[in-house]
Scaffold this motif. Structure first.
Motif, PDB file in Angstrom:
ATOM      1  N   ASP A 399       0.815  -1.212   0.000  1.00 58.75           N
ATOM      2  CA  ASP A 399       0.000   0.000   0.000  1.00 58.75           C
ATOM      3  C   ASP A 399       0.851   1.266   0.000  1.00 58.75           C
ATOM      4  O   ASP A 399       0.540   2.243  -0.682  1.00 58.75           O
ATOM      5  CB  ASP A 399      -0.975  -0.004   1.187  1.00 58.75           C
ATOM      6  CG  ASP A 399      -0.264  -0.087   2.531  1.00 58.75           C
ATOM      7  OD1 ASP A 399       0.861  -0.616   2.588  1.00 58.75           O
ATOM      8  OD2 ASP A 399      -0.861   0.363   3.540  1.00 58.75           O
ATOM      9  N   VAL A 400       1.956   1.240   0.728  1.00 59.67           N
ATOM     10  CA  VAL A 400       2.840   2.406   0.766  1.00 59.67           C
ATOM     11  C   VAL A 400       3.588   2.540  -0.565  1.00 59.67           C
ATOM     12  O   VAL A 400       3.727   3.647  -1.104  1.00 59.67           O
ATOM     13  CB  VAL A 400       3.845   2.297   1.932  1.00 59.67           C
ATOM     14  CG1 VAL A 400       4.694   3.560   2.032  1.00 59.67           C
ATOM     15  CG2 VAL A 400       3.110   2.059   3.246  1.00 59.67           C
ATOM     16  N   LYS A 401       4.038   1.410  -1.102  1.00 60.53           N
ATOM     17  CA  LYS A 401       4.715   1.443  -2.394  1.00 60.53           C
ATOM     18  C   LYS A 401       3.796   1.971  -3.493  1.00 60.53           C
ATOM     19  O   LYS A 401       4.201   2.779  -4.335  1.00 60.53           O
ATOM     20  CB  LYS A 401       5.221   0.039  -2.769  1.00 60.53           C
ATOM     21  CG  LYS A 401       6.474  -0.390  -2.041  1.00 60.53           C
ATOM     22  CD  LYS A 401       6.905  -1.783  -2.448  1.00 60.53           C
ATOM     23  CE  LYS A 401       7.351  -1.840  -3.893  1.00 60.53           C
ATOM     24  NZ  LYS A 401       8.613  -1.068  -4.111  1.00 60.53           N
ATOM     25  N   ASP A 402       2.558   1.519  -3.494  1.00 59.09           N
ATOM     26  CA  ASP A 402       1.612   1.962  -4.518  1.00 59.09           C
ATOM     27  C   ASP A 402       1.393   3.470  -4.455  1.00 59.09           C
ATOM     28  O   ASP A 402       1.283   4.143  -5.489  1.00 59.09           O
ATOM     29  CB  ASP A 402       0.280   1.225  -4.374  1.00 59.09           C
ATOM     30  CG  ASP A 402       0.360  -0.219  -4.842  1.00 59.09           C
ATOM     31  OD1 ASP A 402       1.351  -0.587  -5.499  1.00 59.09           O
ATOM     32  OD2 ASP A 402      -0.572  -0.993  -4.532  1.00 59.09           O
ATOM     33  N   ALA A 403       1.320   4.004  -3.244  1.00 58.31           N
ATOM     34  CA  ALA A 403       1.141   5.452  -3.086  1.00 58.31           C
ATOM     35  C   ALA A 403       2.351   6.205  -3.641  1.00 58.31           C
ATOM     36  O   ALA A 403       2.203   7.233  -4.315  1.00 58.31           O
ATOM     37  CB  ALA A 403       0.918   5.798  -1.619  1.00 58.31           C
ATOM     38  N   ALA A 404       3.552   5.693  -3.358  1.00 55.86           N
ATOM     39  CA  ALA A 404       4.764   6.341  -3.859  1.00 55.86           C
ATOM     40  C   ALA A 404       4.853   6.237  -5.380  1.00 55.86           C
ATOM     41  O   ALA A 404       5.202   7.208  -6.065  1.00 55.86           O
ATOM     42  CB  ALA A 404       5.990   5.706  -3.207  1.00 55.86           C
ATOM     43  N   LYS A 405       4.532   5.066  -5.919  1.00 56.21           N
ATOM     44  CA  LYS A 405       4.572   4.887  -7.376  1.00 56.21           C
ATOM     45  C   LYS A 405       3.607   5.839  -8.072  1.00 56.21           C
ATOM     46  O   LYS A 405       3.931   6.423  -9.123  1.00 56.21           O
ATOM     47  CB  LYS A 405       4.219   3.442  -7.729  1.00 56.21           C
ATOM     48  CG  LYS A 405       5.279   2.421  -7.368  1.00 56.21           C
ATOM     49  CD  LYS A 405       4.792   1.021  -7.723  1.00 56.21           C
ATOM     50  CE  LYS A 405       5.786  -0.047  -7.343  1.00 56.21           C
ATOM     51  NZ  LYS A 405       5.290  -1.407  -7.678  1.00 56.21           N
ATOM     52  N   LYS A 406       2.430   6.012  -7.503  1.00 59.60           N
ATOM     53  CA  LYS A 406       1.438   6.898  -8.108  1.00 59.60           C
ATOM     54  C   LYS A 406       1.967   8.323  -8.194  1.00 59.60           C
ATOM     55  O   LYS A 406       1.829   8.996  -9.230  1.00 59.60           O
ATOM     56  CB  LYS A 406       0.137   6.851  -7.305  1.00 59.60           C
ATOM     57  CG  LYS A 406      -0.967   7.714  -7.879  1.00 59.60           C
ATOM     58  CD  LYS A 406      -2.251   7.583  -7.062  1.00 59.60           C
ATOM     59  CE  LYS A 406      -3.361   8.459  -7.632  1.00 59.60           C
ATOM     60  NZ  LYS A 406      -4.608   8.353  -6.831  1.00 59.60           N
ATOM     61  N   VAL A 407       2.573   8.801  -7.104  1.00 54.34           N
ATOM     62  CA  VAL A 407       3.118  10.161  -7.095  1.00 54.34           C
ATOM     63  C   VAL A 407       4.238  10.289  -8.122  1.00 54.34           C
ATOM     64  O   VAL A 407       4.285  11.244  -8.914  1.00 54.34           O
ATOM     65  CB  VAL A 407       3.633  10.520  -5.684  1.00 54.34           C
ATOM     66  CG1 VAL A 407       4.471  11.794  -5.720  1.00 54.34           C
ATOM     67  CG2 VAL A 407       2.467  10.696  -4.719  1.00 54.34           C
ATOM     68  N   MET A 408       5.133   9.338  -8.121  1.00 46.99           N
ATOM     69  CA  MET A 408       6.292   9.406  -9.013  1.00 46.99           C
ATOM     70  C   MET A 408       5.883   9.352 -10.480  1.00 46.99           C
ATOM     71  O   MET A 408       6.356  10.144 -11.309  1.00 46.99           O
ATOM     72  CB  MET A 408       7.270   8.278  -8.704  1.00 46.99           C
ATOM     73  CG  MET A 408       8.599   8.405  -9.429  1.00 46.99           C
ATOM     74  SD  MET A 408       9.795   7.175  -8.878  1.00 46.99           S
ATOM     75  CE  MET A 408       9.218   5.734  -9.780  1.00 46.99           C
ATOM     76  N   MET A 409       4.990   8.426 -10.807  1.00 45.06           N
ATOM     77  CA  MET A 409       4.591   8.289 -12.201  1.00 45.06           C
ATOM     78  C   MET A 409       3.751   9.471 -12.671  1.00 45.06           C
ATOM     79  O   MET A 409       3.839   9.881 -13.834  1.00 45.06           O
ATOM     80  CB  MET A 409       3.832   6.979 -12.400  1.00 45.06           C
ATOM     81  CG  MET A 409       4.690   5.727 -12.187  1.00 45.06           C
ATOM     82  SD  MET A 409       6.224   5.737 -13.161  1.00 45.06           S
ATOM     83  CE  MET A 409       5.585   5.878 -14.829  1.00 45.06           C
ATOM     84  N   ASN A 410       2.965  10.044 -11.792  1.00 44.80           N
ATOM     85  CA  ASN A 410       2.196  11.234 -12.152  1.00 44.80           C
ATOM     86  C   ASN A 410       3.135  12.388 -12.489  1.00 44.80           C
ATOM     87  O   ASN A 410       2.955  13.086 -13.504  1.00 44.80           O
ATOM     88  CB  ASN A 410       1.269  11.620 -11.002  1.00 44.80           C
ATOM     89  CG  ASN A 410       0.412  12.832 -11.339  1.00 44.80           C
ATOM     90  OD1 ASN A 410      -0.417  12.790 -12.230  1.00 44.80           O
ATOM     91  ND2 ASN A 410       0.611  13.920 -10.601  1.00 44.80           N
ATOM     92  N   GLU A 411       4.171  12.565 -11.660  1.00 46.64           N
ATOM     93  CA  GLU A 411       5.144  13.628 -11.926  1.00 46.64           C
ATOM     94  C   GLU A 411       5.908  13.346 -13.226  1.00 46.64           C
ATOM     95  O   GLU A 411       6.109  14.245 -14.050  1.00 46.64           O
ATOM     96  CB  GLU A 411       6.126  13.739 -10.747  1.00 46.64           C
ATOM     97  CG  GLU A 411       7.141  14.852 -10.865  1.00 46.64           C
ATOM     98  CD  GLU A 411       6.593  16.221 -10.500  1.00 46.64           C
ATOM     99  OE1 GLU A 411       7.407  17.158 -10.380  1.00 46.64           O
ATOM    100  OE2 GLU A 411       5.366  16.366 -10.355  1.00 46.64           O
ATOM    101  N   ALA A 412       6.316  12.110 -13.419  1.00 47.30           N
ATOM    102  CA  ALA A 412       7.069  11.754 -14.622  1.00 47.30           C
ATOM    103  C   ALA A 412       6.224  11.949 -15.884  1.00 47.30           C
ATOM    104  O   ALA A 412       6.708  12.466 -16.893  1.00 47.30           O
ATOM    105  CB  ALA A 412       7.561  10.311 -14.525  1.00 47.30           C
TER     106      ALA A 412
END
Length: 585
Positions: A399-412
């Motif tokens: 759940d924590v990884k998914d939240a981080a991935k979402k932020v990172m991929m949105n920015e990218a």
């Protein structure tokens, strides 16, 4: 390349027909390859080799406006050329600009130079001739007797005004040698060291198989370390020296005011360890936790020392959640604070690094209670450093990884969309044009490269390539912003050793801050004769740059600017060489 053939070709070829904005170091055969021509007179073009043979014909491109420079520009794409060599772009039988270079190792020397610059910035040590060549210098600032600010009579009033506490009665002196000079001045700052060390260690962590083999000419004390870890330890050792017994970390070691343009051994004013702060302590905690993971393979005792210091610092921060740094009235050196600071991002980063290093539940709990934001990385907001750590490391729950991935991929994805629709193909937001804009661009490229590490989608590598192209020549100033690299590069950076060493060439491998409209160094009212003339009269941020020592706002250098340059150049070189990244998704 046959130099005589190249020289003859330069003289014998048709008349030079105008600028060609390109990456001045060259392109890897597998990279995206763009060249820009200012203006709206779109014409067909062709790429010829140095024997004059046409290699590629290119149809007239569309013309785009680029608001950041006020230009119309057109892009020629020659990505299909993959044979190493030297080429020219021709329009109407005349060649444009400088040669185009394709080279399998286009960014290796740049990576080495960007990393070696940290050696040139070493405090408490000379730069010996065998390592520094003509940029050799004497040792400066031994820092073996640093005064703790507020414990000597001359600074007690400032301490009491800044902290609201009564000054200590007894003089306290600590030994705090080593570290890196932060920028063009001679201070050492924990906040800026934090993001710098993270970035360099992240380069090692993400591309360890490449960095294990990459070396450059620096003195070696720990010969079992890769060269990059040798250099980083020099700063980590200093950082450890400014942690107090209670776990708190002093914000900086500097003089009370910036010294003048002199060599470091001539800068003899008293040095102070100035005030423990929440942000410095948390940046320290995060950095030391990361270091404990990285160095464990090479030096278990040192790794354990770093982790113990990290946990002690985090405990101090939890006990002192309002201890934000306030600059004393008698201190003029960099304060490394910003409006709206609340240290939530520093807590986020530190808890992420400490959970990875220890697997202790309390750090994960605090990370979950402090959600990621969408903010990009700079010294004043380290949220994205926590995002990188969590998104790409298997230590964290889904759940924590998914939240981080979402932020990172949105920015990218936002960055890539901006780059794809930009006249210069540069993935940059409006806020990227600020003090240290070149660093903001490089940090944007780091987001894109982390997205690649997560997805293996080469479009993110292409976006990072466009950033590097911009930094080393594909920009409206037609300059490589890295000293000593490219056909044209800064000659007068705001960097005291380069100003004062009597060597014509500046120290190589330095990324200057870059253009923006802050105008902090411009003599706007005519009263500050030591400031710069108004080089930003165009009011276009990409044009507001001056290669002069006076321009500390656009032509200074800094460790947190060179670190992402090294990351981007090194990561691209490793990726193009087919070296597998070292990430645990």
């Amino acid at each position: 390349m046959n130099f005589l053939k190249f020289a003859f070709f330069c003289f014998a070829a048709s008349v030079f027909a105008g600028p060609l904005l390109i990456n001045q170091l060259g392109f890897n055969p597998e990279s995206e390859k763009f060249a820009l021509v200012p203006g709206s007179d779109a014409n067909d073009a062709e790429i010829r080799d140095m024997d004059g043979k046409t290699i590629l014909k290119i149809k007239a491109p569309l013309v785009y406006d680029w608001n950041y420079s006020g230009e119309e520009v057109q892009t020629y794409d020659f990505s299909s050329i993959k044979t190493p060599g030297v080429y020219r772009l021709y329009r109407g039988g005349e060649y444009l600009g400088n040669p185009i270079i394709i080279d399998n190792h286009a960014y290796e020397n740049l990576t080495k130079a960007a990393l070696k610059w940290f050696y040139f910035q070493r405090v408490s040590a000379p730069v010996d001739y065998q390592y520094g060549g003509k940029w050799m210098r004497a040792s400066g600032h031994p820092d073996d007797k640093v005064i703790v600010y507020g414990t000597d009579e001359s600074t007690k009033k400032g301490y009491e005004e800044a902290t609201g506490k009564k000054a200590p009665k007894e003089l306290k002196v600590i030994s705090s040698p080593k570290g890196w000079y932060d920028a063009g001045d001679y201070g050492k700052y924990i906040v800026n060291s934090g993001i710098t060390v993270f970035t360099l260690l992240e380069l090692y962590e993400n591309f360890s198989s490449y960095m294990d083999t990459l070396s450059w000419n620096i003195p070696r004390e720990y010969k079992n370390y890769p060269a990059i870890l040798e250099e980083v330890r020099y700063n980590l050792d200093w950082m450890l020296s400014v942690q107090d017994n209670d776990g708190g970390v002093y914000h900086k070691v500097t003089t009370l005011a910036f010294g003048g343009p002199v060599m470091p051994e001539k800068d003899g004013a008293p040095r102070y360890a100035i005030l423990k702060s929440l942000t410095a302590t948390l940046d320290f905690a995060a950095t030391m936790a990361q270091a404990s993971v990285v160095y464990k393979k090479f030096d278990k005792a040192y790794a354990e020392k770093c982790l113990k210091a990290s946990e002690l610092a985090y405990a101090w921060a939890k006990k002192n959640p309002k201890a934000l740094y306030k600059q004393p009235s008698d201190v003029e050196t960099g304060n490394y604070t910003h409006s709206g600071e609340d240290a939530k991002d520093e807590f986020r980063w530190a808890s992420a690094e400490l959970y990875r290093a220890t697997k202790k539940a309390n750090y994960l709990k605090e990370l979950k209670e402090n959600p990621f934001t969408n903010n990009g990385a700079w010294w004043g907001d380290v949220n994205m450093l926590a995002v990188f750590r969590v998104a790409l490391d298997e230590a964290f729950p889904k759940d924590v990884k998914d939240a981080a991935k979402k932020v990172m991929m949105n920015e990218a994805n936002n960055l890539r969309a901006v780059g794809d629709s930009s006249g210069y193909h540069l993935p940059a937001f409006d806020w990227s044009w600020n003090w240290g804009s070149n660093s903001a661009m490089a940090n944007n490229a780091m987001v894109l490269l982390h997205a690649y590490l997560l997805t293996k989608d080469k479009s993110y590598v292409d976006g990072a390539q466009q950033v590097l192209d911009y930094l080393i020549g594909k920009n409206p100033m037609e300059i490589s912003y890295v000293t000593g690299f490219g056909f044209r590069s800064p000659r007068k950076p705001h960097h005291r050793p380069s100003q004062c060493d009597l060597v014509d060439d500046p120290v190589p491998g330095m990324l200057v801050g870059g253009p923006h409209l802050g105008k902090q160094d411009i003599n706007l009212d005519g009263k500050d004769a030591w400031k710069c003339p108004n080089y930003a009269s165009s009011e276009k941020p990409a044009l507001a740059y001056l290669d002069d020592e006076c321009s500390y706002a656009t032509n200074e250098v800094a460790i947190n600017w060179n670190a992402p340059l090294a990351y981007v150049a090194g990561a691209l070189q490793a990726i193009y060489q087919g070296i597998s990244p070292s990430v645990k998704k």
